[in-house]
Scaffold this motif. Structure first.
Motif, mmCIF file in Angstrom:
data_model
loop_
_atom_site.group_PDB
_atom_site.id
_atom_site.type_symbol
_atom_site.label_atom_id
_atom_site.label_comp_id
_atom_site.label_asym_id
_atom_site.label_seq_id
_atom_site.Cartn_x
_atom_site.Cartn_y
_atom_site.Cartn_z
ATOM 1 N N THR A 27 30.257 70.844 56.563
ATOM 2 C CA THR A 27 29.278 70.672 57.630
ATOM 3 C C THR A 27 28.879 69.207 57.748
ATOM 4 N N PRO A 28 28.371 68.793 58.912
ATOM 5 C CA PRO A 28 27.870 67.415 59.044
ATOM 6 C C PRO A 28 26.791 67.094 58.028
ATOM 7 N N ASP A 29 25.854 68.020 57.827
ATOM 8 C CA ASP A 29 24.788 67.775 56.848
ATOM 9 C C ASP A 29 25.350 67.671 55.436
ATOM 10 N N GLY A 30 26.362 68.477 55.135
ATOM 11 C CA GLY A 30 26.999 68.386 53.827
ATOM 12 C C GLY A 30 27.645 67.028 53.608
ATOM 13 N N LEU A 31 28.275 66.500 54.657
ATOM 14 C CA LEU A 31 28.871 65.159 54.560
ATOM 15 C C LEU A 31 27.793 64.102 54.386
ATOM 16 N N THR A 32 26.669 64.264 55.090
ATOM 17 C CA THR A 32 25.566 63.318 54.940
ATOM 18 C C THR A 32 25.083 63.284 53.497
ATOM 19 N N LEU A 33 24.920 64.452 52.907
ATOM 20 C CA LEU A 33 24.465 64.524 51.516
ATOM 21 C C LEU A 33 25.510 63.958 50.557
ATOM 22 N N ALA A 34 26.789 64.177 50.880
ATOM 23 C CA ALA A 34 27.855 63.599 50.051
ATOM 24 C C ALA A 34 27.814 62.074 50.124
ATOM 25 N N GLY A 35 27.617 61.541 51.336
ATOM 26 C CA GLY A 35 27.495 60.094 51.493
ATOM 27 C C GLY A 35 26.300 59.548 50.735
ATOM 28 N N LEU A 36 25.191 60.309 50.764
ATOM 29 C CA LEU A 36 24.002 59.901 50.009
ATOM 30 C C LEU A 36 24.305 59.853 48.514
#
Length: 209
Positions: A27-36
């Motif tokens: 998911t987009p949010d999952g990618l955001t958290l991975a980037g974080l």
């Protein structure tokens, strides 16, 4: 200053990566958290003076950060993601601020311990980041409320400036490539971001009058 050119230059590779990761469970949010997570790991590695590892983690985190928004737009376009929700945009900008600040602290710790760098240039970087972020976030909020939104496909209304996301990625990478010059780079960066903050304050005030 370079964001528009960078987005145009990277449009094809970002689209290719986005299509590759557009799978169930991602998911987009999952990618955001991975980037974080990757960005925080980069900051930790910098603090431990693992400069090469920190650089790799930093660059990968920024690639992931670029793909999350592209994936969200792709799924909104075909109806798989609500066009009304702005939660992802909120999460994305919050994660960016956390990663940028953490990286400054990580580089400061590593450069101070490893090369005797002074702390104060990095404190000045955090100060101008605070002022710059306040200016563009305040403008985005008021512009949205008053119907003066700047729509460039992103969640927020971004006022252009001398220092944008592309320049930030480059400077943070330079810190990790040249940690023995990190505090000198920080001083130059303070001036650049300070000019950008001033530009945004003036432009934002004029646009909202």
């Amino acid at each position: 200053m370079l964001d528009r050119r960078a987005r145009a230059l990277l449009a094809r590779p970002v689209d290719a990566i986005t299509r590759a990761v557009d799978r169930p469970g991602i998911t987009p949010d999952g990618l955001t958290l991975a980037g974080l997570g990757l960005g925080l790991a980069s900051a930790l590695a910098a603090g431990l003076q693992l400069w090469a590892l920190a650089l790799v983690l930093w660059l990968v985190s920024r690639v992931v950060d670029g793909v999350d928004g592209a994936l969200a737009r792709r799924r909104r376009a075909d109806g798989r993601l609500s066009s009304e929700s702005q939660a992802g945009g909120f999460l994305d900008i919050t994660a960016d601020f956390v990663v940028y600040g953490a990286t400054v602290v990580g580089v400061a710790v590593g450069a101070t311990a490893g090369f005797g760098a002074p702390w104060w240039p990095f404190l000045l970087v955090l100060l101008v980041y605070y002022v710059n972020g306040t200016a563009f976030l305040a403008f985005s909020s008021i512009a949205e409320r008053t119907g003066r939104r700047i729509d460039d496909g992103r969640s927020l209304s971004f006022l252009g400036g001398l220092a944008e996301g592309t320049e930030t990625i480059i400077v943070h990478a330079l810190w990790l490539i040249l940690p023995f010059w990190a505090w000198q780079i920080a001083l130059v960066w303070v001036v650049v971001v300070g000019i950008s903050a001033t530009q945004r304050m003036v432009a934002g005030y004029r646009a909202l009058r």
